[in-house]
Design a protein around this motif. Sequence first.
Motif, PDB file in Angstrom:
ATOM      1  N   GLU A 106       0.844  -1.193   0.000  1.00 60.13           N
ATOM      2  CA  GLU A 106       0.000   0.000   0.000  1.00 60.13           C
ATOM      3  C   GLU A 106       0.878   1.240   0.000  1.00 60.13           C
ATOM      4  O   GLU A 106       1.946   1.241   0.612  1.00 60.13           O
ATOM      5  N   ASN A 107       0.416   2.277  -0.659  1.00 60.42           N
ATOM      6  CA  ASN A 107       1.101   3.563  -0.589  1.00 60.42           C
ATOM      7  C   ASN A 107       0.447   4.453   0.464  1.00 60.42           C
ATOM      8  O   ASN A 107       0.990   5.483   0.819  1.00 60.42           O
ATOM      9  N   ARG A 108      -0.716   4.045   0.952  1.00 56.01           N
ATOM     10  CA  ARG A 108      -1.446   4.851   1.942  1.00 56.01           C
ATOM     11  C   ARG A 108      -1.812   3.996   3.146  1.00 56.01           C
ATOM     12  O   ARG A 108      -2.265   2.876   3.014  1.00 56.01           O
ATOM     13  N   SER A 109      -1.600   4.581   4.318  1.00 55.45           N
ATOM     14  CA  SER A 109      -2.135   3.964   5.527  1.00 55.45           C
ATOM     15  C   SER A 109      -3.275   4.866   5.980  1.00 55.45           C
ATOM     16  O   SER A 109      -3.748   5.695   5.215  1.00 55.45           O
ATOM     17  N   MET A 110      -3.693   4.724   7.218  1.00 54.70           N
ATOM     18  CA  MET A 110      -4.827   5.529   7.694  1.00 54.70           C
ATOM     19  C   MET A 110      -4.573   7.031   7.551  1.00 54.70           C
ATOM     20  O   MET A 110      -5.438   7.762   7.112  1.00 54.70           O
ATOM     21  N   GLU A 111      -3.386   7.481   7.902  1.00 53.46           N
ATOM     22  CA  GLU A 111      -3.130   8.919   7.872  1.00 53.46           C
ATOM     23  C   GLU A 111      -1.816   9.308   7.210  1.00 53.46           C
ATOM     24  O   GLU A 111      -1.483  10.475   7.148  1.00 53.46           O
ATOM     25  N   PHE A 112      -1.077   8.332   6.688  1.00 53.91           N
ATOM     26  CA  PHE A 112       0.218   8.616   6.099  1.00 53.91           C
ATOM     27  C   PHE A 112       0.288   8.126   4.659  1.00 53.91           C
ATOM     28  O   PHE A 112      -0.436   7.216   4.266  1.00 53.91           O
ATOM     29  N   ILE A 113       1.214   8.714   3.899  1.00 51.49           N
ATOM     30  CA  ILE A 113       1.510   8.277   2.546  1.00 51.49           C
ATOM     31  C   ILE A 113       2.966   7.827   2.539  1.00 51.49           C
ATOM     32  O   ILE A 113       3.849   8.567   2.964  1.00 51.49           O
ATOM     33  N   LEU A 114       3.195   6.618   2.064  1.00 48.13           N
ATOM     34  CA  LEU A 114       4.533   6.042   2.081  1.00 48.13           C
ATOM     35  C   LEU A 114       5.493   6.820   1.185  1.00 48.13           C
ATOM     36  O   LEU A 114       6.596   7.165   1.594  1.00 48.13           O
ATOM     37  N   VAL A 115       5.085   7.099  -0.040  1.00 49.87           N
ATOM     38  CA  VAL A 115       5.907   7.865  -0.986  1.00 49.87           C
ATOM     39  C   VAL A 115       5.125   9.105  -1.382  1.00 49.87           C
ATOM     40  O   VAL A 115       4.296   9.065  -2.284  1.00 49.87           O
ATOM     41  N   PRO A 116       5.377  10.241  -0.706  1.00 57.86           N
ATOM     42  CA  PRO A 116       4.588  11.442  -0.968  1.00 57.86           C
ATOM     43  C   PRO A 116       4.757  12.023  -2.373  1.00 57.86           C
ATOM     44  O   PRO A 116       3.884  12.747  -2.847  1.00 57.86           O
ATOM     45  N   GLU A 117       5.853  11.692  -3.044  1.00 57.59           N
ATOM     46  CA  GLU A 117       6.061  12.210  -4.402  1.00 57.59           C
ATOM     47  C   GLU A 117       5.036  11.657  -5.382  1.00 57.59           C
ATOM     48  O   GLU A 117       4.766  12.273  -6.414  1.00 57.59           O
ATOM     49  N   ILE A 118       4.463  10.513  -5.080  1.00 56.65           N
ATOM     50  CA  ILE A 118       3.463   9.891  -5.956  1.00 56.65           C
ATOM     51  C   ILE A 118       2.208   9.576  -5.152  1.00 56.65           C
ATOM     52  O   ILE A 118       1.749   8.446  -5.087  1.00 56.65           O
ATOM     53  N   LYS A 119       1.645  10.603  -4.551  1.00 54.55           N
ATOM     54  CA  LYS A 119       0.495  10.387  -3.667  1.00 54.55           C
ATOM     55  C   LYS A 119      -0.773   9.959  -4.394  1.00 54.55           C
ATOM     56  O   LYS A 119      -1.701   9.477  -3.771  1.00 54.55           O
ATOM     57  N   GLN A 120      -0.831  10.090  -5.719  1.00 51.94           N
ATOM     58  CA  GLN A 120      -2.004   9.651  -6.478  1.00 51.94           C
ATOM     59  C   GLN A 120      -2.036   8.134  -6.659  1.00 51.94           C
ATOM     60  O   GLN A 120      -3.046   7.582  -7.050  1.00 51.94           O
ATOM     61  N   VAL A 121      -0.938   7.458  -6.332  1.00 55.57           N
ATOM     62  CA  VAL A 121      -0.838   6.004  -6.473  1.00 55.57           C
ATOM     63  C   VAL A 121      -1.326   5.341  -5.191  1.00 55.57           C
ATOM     64  O   VAL A 121      -0.949   5.735  -4.096  1.00 55.57           O
ATOM     65  N   ASP A 122      -2.167   4.311  -5.339  1.00 54.09           N
ATOM     66  CA  ASP A 122      -2.697   3.590  -4.185  1.00 54.09           C
ATOM     67  C   ASP A 122      -1.806   2.415  -3.767  1.00 54.09           C
ATOM     68  O   ASP A 122      -1.693   2.113  -2.587  1.00 54.09           O
ATOM     69  N   PHE A 123      -1.200   1.744  -4.744  1.00 64.42           N
ATOM     70  CA  PHE A 123      -0.352   0.588  -4.466  1.00 64.42           C
ATOM     71  C   PHE A 123       0.945   0.696  -5.250  1.00 64.42           C
ATOM     72  O   PHE A 123       0.975   1.255  -6.345  1.00 64.42           O
ATOM     73  N   LEU A 124       1.989   0.118  -4.671  1.00 65.36           N
ATOM     74  CA  LEU A 124       3.290   0.051  -5.326  1.00 65.36           C
ATOM     75  C   LEU A 124       3.631  -1.417  -5.549  1.00 65.36           C
ATOM     76  O   LEU A 124       3.457  -2.244  -4.655  1.00 65.36           O
ATOM     77  N   LEU A 125       4.135  -1.721  -6.724  1.00 62.19           N
ATOM     78  CA  LEU A 125       4.626  -3.052  -7.031  1.00 62.19           C
ATOM     79  C   LEU A 125       6.116  -2.920  -7.315  1.00 62.19           C
ATOM     80  O   LEU A 125       6.506  -2.290  -8.294  1.00 62.19           O
ATOM     81  N   ILE A 126       6.920  -3.480  -6.428  1.00 64.43           N
ATOM     82  CA  ILE A 126       8.369  -3.448  -6.604  1.00 64.43           C
ATOM     83  C   ILE A 126       8.795  -4.818  -7.100  1.00 64.43           C
ATOM     84  O   ILE A 126       8.499  -5.834  -6.472  1.00 64.43           O
ATOM     85  N   VAL A 127       9.494  -4.828  -8.239  1.00 60.18           N
ATOM     86  CA  VAL A 127      10.009  -6.068  -8.794  1.00 60.18           C
ATOM     87  C   VAL A 127      11.513  -6.058  -8.571  1.00 60.18           C
ATOM     88  O   VAL A 127      12.218  -5.173  -9.044  1.00 60.18           O
ATOM     89  N   ASP A 128      11.994  -7.054  -7.836  1.00 57.05           N
ATOM     90  CA  ASP A 128      13.407  -7.175  -7.514  1.00 57.05           C
ATOM     91  C   ASP A 128      14.049  -8.173  -8.463  1.00 57.05           C
ATOM     92  O   ASP A 128      13.622  -9.316  -8.547  1.00 57.05           O
ATOM     93  N   GLY A 129      15.059  -7.731  -9.190  1.00 57.61           N
ATOM     94  CA  GLY A 129      15.768  -8.598 -10.128  1.00 57.61           C
ATOM     95  C   GLY A 129      15.715  -8.029 -11.532  1.00 57.61           C
ATOM     96  O   GLY A 129      15.063  -7.027 -11.804  1.00 57.61           O
ATOM     97  N   VAL A 130      16.429  -8.687 -12.421  1.00 57.05           N
ATOM     98  CA  VAL A 130      16.483  -8.248 -13.817  1.00 57.05           C
ATOM     99  C   VAL A 130      15.111  -8.473 -14.445  1.00 57.05           C
ATOM    100  O   VAL A 130      14.525  -9.548 -14.327  1.00 57.05           O
TER     101      VAL A 130
END
Length: 170
Positions: free
Chosen positions: A79-103
């Motif tokens: 999640e990019n949003r919790s109850m009152e915080f945003i994990l990555v404020p630069e992209i606050k319009q995004v609800d979820f982040l998908l991080i792919v680790d590896g090539v």
Amino acid sequence: MSKKIFSDIRSAPAFYTLIGISCHMKDYRISFLFNKYLGTEFHKLEDLKITLNNKNDPAEFSLYYYYDEDYFNAYYLMENRSMEFILVPEIKQVDFLLIVDGVFKKSRKDRLIKSIREIPNVLTAYEIDFTGIKNHETLLNDVEMHFLNVTKENKINYQPKVNKKEVTHV
């Protein structure tokens, strides 16, 4: 006289791909839809706890994990949003982040983004450049450390079950 060249070898975002997903769904629902439409097997991990903005109480963000054994990629859906915080404020319009680790080849990445966009109730999905996020190193380190701690706890508590039918006496 020989010259010394120093290079910065911190966790380079070269081996990470970040995809932003906008939708109006709960975390468990999007994980279920990923599993259904993308053929993945995301499972929930303990929530990621991060202290933001020098607050005393850490913010909790849902975290799901999937490892692709065919391509050796680890996927972290959070999640990019919790109850009152945003994990990555630069992209606050995004609800979820998908991080792919590896090539991750461009053709596979483009197919993945296209497939995510085709999931019902997903408004949009797009790749985000890690260098545009000022705390990307901290984010990557927090996710990796959290994952290591969770897997370490699970290995300690794991007790293999012995199937009585498989045990043979000589």
